[in-house]
Design an enzyme around this catalytic site. Structure first.
Site, mmCIF file in Angstrom:
data_model
loop_
_atom_site.group_PDB
_atom_site.id
_atom_site.type_symbol
_atom_site.label_atom_id
_atom_site.label_comp_id
_atom_site.label_asym_id
_atom_site.label_seq_id
_atom_site.Cartn_x
_atom_site.Cartn_y
_atom_site.Cartn_z
ATOM 1 N N ARG A 40 25.290 5.081 -0.797
ATOM 2 C CA ARG A 40 25.036 6.422 -0.280
ATOM 3 C C ARG A 40 23.662 6.877 -0.760
ATOM 4 N NH1 ARG A 40 30.217 6.236 -2.061
ATOM 5 N NH2 ARG A 40 31.826 6.621 -0.495
ATOM 6 N N LYS A 63 29.991 10.039 -5.615
ATOM 7 C CA LYS A 63 31.104 10.591 -4.838
ATOM 8 C C LYS A 63 32.456 10.227 -5.443
ATOM 9 C CE LYS A 63 33.208 10.877 -0.301
ATOM 10 N NZ LYS A 63 33.126 10.519 1.109
ATOM 11 N N HIS A 128 22.999 8.725 6.294
ATOM 12 C CA HIS A 128 24.162 7.834 6.246
ATOM 13 C C HIS A 128 24.016 6.652 7.204
ATOM 14 C CE1 HIS A 128 27.484 8.321 3.582
ATOM 15 N NE2 HIS A 128 28.380 7.994 4.480
ATOM 16 N N ARG A 131 23.637 3.340 5.358
ATOM 17 C CA ARG A 131 24.908 2.795 4.858
ATOM 18 C C ARG A 131 25.719 2.178 6.005
ATOM 19 N NH1 ARG A 131 28.681 3.284 0.580
ATOM 20 N NH2 ARG A 131 30.778 3.911 1.189
ATOM 21 N N HIS A 154 36.968 1.929 1.152
ATOM 22 C CA HIS A 154 37.759 2.611 2.168
ATOM 23 C C HIS A 154 39.241 2.288 1.990
ATOM 24 C CE1 HIS A 154 34.213 3.095 5.226
ATOM 25 N NE2 HIS A 154 34.182 3.987 4.264
ATOM 26 N N TYR A 163 34.282 3.823 10.905
ATOM 27 C CA TYR A 163 33.105 4.236 10.140
ATOM 28 C C TYR A 163 31.840 3.494 10.582
ATOM 29 C CZ TYR A 163 30.209 5.223 6.042
ATOM 30 O OH TYR A 163 29.196 5.608 5.211
#
Length: 180
Positions: A40, A63, A128, A131, A154, A163
Site C-alpha cells: 500500500r 493497515k 492503489h 498494488r 485477503h 480486487y
C-alpha cells in the site's frame, strides 16, 4: 473512496515508466516500487534506504499491524541499486522537497498517478492502482489466486479476484463469447 483499476497492459506500464523517468526519477521509482511489491502507498512512503538494502523488506503494515516479509525481486533490486546509491541509510526512499528528510505525502503520490493517467487517457487510476497492478500481473504469471490472496492478506480468493479486476475481465470475456 473511488474504485481504481490495475494497469493490465504491459506496454502501457513501460510507457508510464518512461513518462515518469522524463518527469522525475523519484516518481518513476515510486511507481516501479509499487508495481513490484504490491505494498500500500502508505507503507511505501515510510520506507528508508536501510529498509531496502537486503534481500527482503521486513515491515509492519500500517493497515493491518501485521509483520510482512517481501522478497525484493531482481527487477526491483536492479532499479534500487542505482536509485539509492547516493542516499544515506536514514534517508526516505521518496523524499519530499518540503523539509529535511521527510517523505512525500499520499496526496503527492496520488498527483503522480493522476498525471500519468491523464497523459495516457487512463480511467479509474489512483495510488492503489500500483498494488492492484502487482496483483493482476502476479496472478497472470502464476495463475495462483491463493498465492495472491496470501500476499494481500485477503480473506478469500473471491475477494482477491474482485480486487485485482479479474472478475470483470472474466465477465467481459464471457460476454464477448456470448450471443443469441
Amino acid at each position: 473512496m473511488n474504485f481504481v483499476q490495475p494497469i493490465r497492459d504491459q506496454e502501457m506500464i513501460e510507457e508510464i515508466k518512461e513518462f515518469l523517468r522524463e518527469d522525475n526519477e523519484r516518481n518513476r521509482m515510486m511507481f516501479i516500487f509499487g508495481i513490484n511489491t504490491g505494498l500500500r502507498v502508505q507503507d511505501i512512503l515510510k520506507l528508508k534506504k536501510r529498509d531496502v538494502t537486503g534481500d527482503h523488506i521486513i515491515m509492519i503494515e500500517m493497515k493491518t499491524g501485521k509483520k510482512k516479509w517481501i522478497q525484493i525481486n531482481p527487477t526491483l533490486k536492479r532499479e534500487l541499486k542505482h536509485y539509492i546509491r547516493d542516499m544515506q541509510d536514514s534517508d526516505y526512499l521518496f523524499p519530499s522537497r518540503q523539509g529535511k528528510n521527510v517523505p512525500i505525502k499520499r496526496d503527492m503520490a496520488y498527483k503522480v498517478m493522476k498525471k500519468a493517467a491523464k497523459r495516457f487517457g487512463l480511467k479509474d487510476i489512483g495510488t492503489h492502482t500500483m498494488r492492484k497492478t502487482f496483483g493482476y500481473h502476479m496472478y497472470q504469471k502464476t495463475k495462483d489466486i491463493t498465492l495472491v490472496q496470501k500476499l494481500f492478506n485477503h480473506s478469500s480468493p473471491s475477494v482477491t479476484f474482485r480486487y485485482i479486476g479479474m472478475d470483470q475481465d472474466m465477465m467481459d470475456a464471457a460476454m464477448n463469447r456470448f450471443g443469441l
